[in-house]
Design a protein around this motif. Structure first.
Motif, short mmCIF file in Angstrom:
data_model
loop_
_atom_site.label_atom_id
_atom_site.label_comp_id
_atom_site.label_asym_id
_atom_site.label_seq_id
_atom_site.Cartn_x
_atom_site.Cartn_y
_atom_site.Cartn_z
N GLY A 190 15.73 43.53 25.24
CA GLY A 190 15.21 42.89 24.04
C GLY A 190 15.35 43.79 22.85
O GLY A 190 14.53 43.76 21.94
N GLY A 191 16.41 44.63 22.87
CA GLY A 191 16.59 45.65 21.85
C GLY A 191 16.97 45.07 20.50
O GLY A 191 17.19 43.88 20.32
N GLY B 164 2.69 48.80 32.83
CA GLY B 164 2.85 47.82 31.75
C GLY B 164 3.94 48.19 30.77
O GLY B 164 4.14 47.49 29.78
N HIS B 165 4.65 49.28 31.04
CA HIS B 165 5.69 49.74 30.12
C HIS B 165 6.95 48.90 30.25
O HIS B 165 7.25 48.35 31.30
CB HIS B 165 6.03 51.21 30.40
N ARG B 166 7.71 48.85 29.18
CA ARG B 166 9.00 48.20 29.22
C ARG B 166 10.07 49.14 29.79
O ARG B 166 11.01 48.70 30.44
CB ARG B 166 9.41 47.74 27.83
N LYS C 217 6.67 52.45 26.11
CA LYS C 217 7.85 53.11 26.67
C LYS C 217 7.52 54.59 26.82
O LYS C 217 6.84 55.17 25.99
CB LYS C 217 9.09 52.88 25.81
N ALA C 218 7.99 55.16 27.92
CA ALA C 218 7.64 56.54 28.25
C ALA C 218 8.90 57.36 28.46
O ALA C 218 9.91 56.87 28.97
CB ALA C 218 6.77 56.58 29.51
N PHE C 219 8.81 58.64 28.06
CA PHE C 219 9.92 59.57 28.19
C PHE C 219 9.35 60.90 28.67
O PHE C 219 8.43 61.44 28.08
CB PHE C 219 10.61 59.76 26.83
N GLY C 220 9.90 61.40 29.76
CA GLY C 220 9.44 62.69 30.25
C GLY C 220 10.42 63.28 31.24
O GLY C 220 11.29 62.57 31.76
N GLY D 290 8.17 45.35 36.88
CA GLY D 290 9.08 44.98 35.82
C GLY D 290 9.47 46.09 34.87
O GLY D 290 10.00 45.82 33.80
N VAL D 291 9.20 47.34 35.24
CA VAL D 291 9.55 48.46 34.37
C VAL D 291 11.03 48.80 34.54
O VAL D 291 11.52 48.96 35.66
CB VAL D 291 8.69 49.70 34.70
N ALA D 292 11.76 48.91 33.43
CA ALA D 292 13.15 49.35 33.47
C ALA D 292 13.18 50.87 33.59
O ALA D 292 12.32 51.57 33.05
CB ALA D 292 13.88 48.90 32.21
#
Length: 370
Positions: free
Chosen positions: A79-80, A162-164, A136-139, A193-195
């Motif tokens: 959905g970008g 719940g993140h996309r 959205k998470a980054f680590g 459903g998390v990518a």
């Protein structure tokens, strides 16, 4: 990186003293609450402004341009910002909560050598995904496992479920326990459903190879591999492509003088720092560097053992993420690790650390000439 200096040197000719003198990493024992671990799951400062169109493409490596195209499409499938037309193919639709995941991979896995820009692309994907930062998470892989340790498995699933998008940098398996833990966590997140997107120097099916009895964990490793579509990125280490050689180590006196002249710098004896790192959990290494503008090290020498080496790798990653230059005396950074280490199961980690520390040493050179 600029530094703030005292206005003038004293009549004695000694270096100007910044504030009360340099700080010491060895004097720091940070405590990091779980809330901070969650809040900091965003791209680090070095990658705040990166985008797909700022990626330093090597024209001799077509796989790099292909990776940019594929990842931009992946963002569109989430959905970008570029997914405006209904004809745009979506990578996958979000799976309803608590339903089984489809057989198709629900993520991309950037495989390539150190210094080809995998983290740049992963951070660009994070930025291109049009969701609130809280969704959205980054680590790094280490930070993800530390989050599970701080929150517990179920709470981590609830926090990230719940993140996309979940981006995992430096994906590796350093012990068998991580294999089962991460396999279970990612399976649960995919069900919600998390990518997924990850970077590594190792193909998913080869994770843990040369480190433990991979055959004993083959099912778990295959389960991890099934979550990703591998995307190969070839190329040379961009951190040193076309750049001058890193400076040779400086003298103890030069390093000490620069530390006293640079506001916000730290100054430590390298062997003492290695001992201190053994007493600080790797999840706190980022907090260990809070507020620093430079790290100055004297008497850098060969790493004595594997455990110490792996801790130094984590510290090098956090310094690089935060763009903190490293000024050192003693042994050059490309001689930190023994031949056995550079030929063993963790060799890719060690080469990454050498690459990153060398880049930071180059950044630190102006501290001596000022």
């Amino acid at each position: 990186m600029s530094t703030s200096l005292s206005p003038s040197a004293p009549a004695s000719g000694r270096p100007p003293i910044a504030d009360a003198g340099p700080q010491s990493l060895c004097a720091r024992e940070p405590r990091v609450p779980a809330e901070r671990l969650v809040a900091e799951m965003v791209p680090p400062p070095r990658f705040d402004s990166v985008r797909f169109d700022t990626y330093n493409l090597d024209p001799a490596q077509p796989s790099q341009a292909e990776a940019v195209t594929v990842l931009a499409e992946f963002a569109g499938g989430l959905g970008g910002a570029h997914a405006s037309g209904s004809g745009k193919r979506r990578w996958f639709a979000r799976t309803p909560k608590n339903t089984a995941s489809s057989a198709a991979p629900r993520g991309v896995y950037l495989d390539g050598g150190y210094g080809v820009g995998k983290t740049h692309l992963l951070a660009s994907l994070w930025h291109a995904t049009p969701a609130e930062p809280a969704l959205k998470a980054f680590g790094t892989f280490v930070e993800l496992t530390n989050l599970v340790g701080a929150l517990g498995f179920q709470q981590t699933v609830q926090t990230l479920g719940g993140h996309r998008l979940l981006c995992i940098d430096e994906f590796e398996l350093d012990d068998p326990g991580d294999t089962v833990l991460v396999s279970s966590l990612l399976s649960r997140l995919v069900e919600q459903g998390v990518a997924l997107a990850a970077t590594s120097n190792t193909l998913p099916g080869k994770l843990g190879e040369g480190r433990f009895a991979a055959a004993d964990f083959l099912r778990e490793i295959q389960g991890l591999s099934a979550h990703f579509r591998p995307l190969r990125i070839d190329g040379q280490d961009y951190r040193h492509r076309g750049l001058p050689e890193a400076p040779a180590p400086f003298s103890d006196e030069e390093v000490t003088k620069a530390a006293y002249a640079t506001r916000g710098a730290s100054l430590d004896d390298f062997p003492a720092l290695l001992e201190h790192l053994a007493r600080v959990h790797p999840s706190r290494y980022g907090a260990l560097t809070d507020g620093l503008t430079a790290v100055c090290l004297t008497d850098v020498g060969a790493i004595p053992d594997q455990s110490t080496a792996l801790r130094l790798v984590v510290l090098a990653d956090r310094l690089y993420d935060r763009e903190i230059p490293v000024l050192a005396s003693g042994l050059p950074f490309d001689r930190l690790f023994s031949e056995d280490m550079l030929n063993g199961g963790y060799r890719k980690k060690y080469f990454r650390a050498i690459s990153r520390l060398t880049a930071l040493a180059r950044d630190a050179k102006p501290l001596v000439s000022q």
